[in-house]
Design an enzyme around this catalytic site. Sequence first.
Site, mmCIF file in Angstrom:
data_model
loop_
_atom_site.group_PDB
_atom_site.id
_atom_site.type_symbol
_atom_site.label_atom_id
_atom_site.label_comp_id
_atom_site.label_asym_id
_atom_site.label_seq_id
_atom_site.Cartn_x
_atom_site.Cartn_y
_atom_site.Cartn_z
ATOM 1 N N LYS A 118 0.714 -1.132 0.005
ATOM 2 C CA LYS A 118 -0.078 0.001 -0.056
ATOM 3 C C LYS A 118 0.687 1.196 -0.040
ATOM 4 C CE LYS A 118 -3.556 -2.364 2.400
ATOM 5 N NZ LYS A 118 -4.307 -2.255 3.654
ATOM 6 N N SER A 129 -0.639 0.820 6.115
ATOM 7 C CA SER A 129 -1.026 -0.021 7.199
ATOM 8 C C SER A 129 -1.909 -1.174 6.794
ATOM 9 C CB SER A 129 -1.583 0.754 8.512
ATOM 10 O OG SER A 129 -1.581 -0.193 9.594
ATOM 11 N N ASP A 130 -1.844 -2.387 7.739
ATOM 12 C CA ASP A 130 -2.643 -3.300 7.466
ATOM 13 C C ASP A 130 -3.065 -4.003 8.721
ATOM 14 O OD1 ASP A 130 -4.546 -4.966 5.340
ATOM 15 O OD2 ASP A 130 -3.614 -6.458 6.469
ATOM 16 N N THR A 131 -4.501 -4.366 9.058
ATOM 17 C CA THR A 131 -4.758 -5.414 10.388
ATOM 18 C C THR A 131 -5.466 -6.566 9.989
ATOM 19 O OG1 THR A 131 -4.896 -3.039 11.310
ATOM 20 C CG2 THR A 131 -5.991 -4.921 12.644
ATOM 21 N N GLY A 175 0.379 -4.339 10.634
ATOM 22 C CA GLY A 175 1.536 -4.085 9.975
ATOM 23 C C GLY A 175 1.534 -2.706 9.693
#
Length: 193
Positions: A52, A68-70, A105
Site C-alpha cells: 500500500k 498499514s494493514d490489520t 503491520g
Amino acid sequence: MKPFILASGSPRRKELLKQARYTFSIQTSDVDETVNPQLTPSEVVCELARKKAEAVAQNHPDAVVLGSDTVVVCNDQILGKPSDAAEAKAMLTSLSDRDHSVLTGVAICEKGEVTTFFEETVVHFYPLSEEDIDQYLETGEPFDKAGGYGIQGFGAYLVHSISGDYNTVVGLPLAKTMRELKRFNIHPNIDSP
C-alpha cells in the site's frame, strides 16, 4: 516541511493520526491484497502495508508515505473482513470466550527506503450468546472490520480484556508509529489544538 501521506481510507487510522496532531493528506491505494499463503500473519500484515505504501509513494516521490494493514488471528487462521452476515456471525462465534490476536503491520516509505514493523495485541472476548451476536450484527459495524468487530465502537461490549496496545486493535499502533515517523523527520504539530 515534507509531505506526509496516509495510504489508507480507514477512518480509524485517520482519526488516530489526527489525535496525535499530525498534518497529513490521504491517498488510498488500490493494490492487489493477494499474498503468499505460506506467509505468517505478521509477514502478511507487513507485506500488505508495504504494498500500500509503495503504491502511493510511486506517485509522490517527495513524500513520506505510511501504509498499514490489520488482521485478526484465531486458531492460526487469519480472519479478514466478513463478506456477509453469516460469515460475520461465524467469526464472532469462533471468538466467543477465548483469546485471539490482532496484528497491525505498518510500512513507512520515503525515496525507496521502506521500514516495516508490526505490533500484536491479544484480545479476550466475553462468552457471547446468539442474542449478543445478533444485536451486534444489527449495528452494521462488523462488515468493514477484520475479524468482524471494531473495539472502538459498540464492539467494545464484546471485549473482556486486552494485553498489548489498544490502538493496534483499532488499526494503527500509534506509539510505535510515532517513534518510527520521527526517524523520517515527521513530527506532530504540537501547536495545533
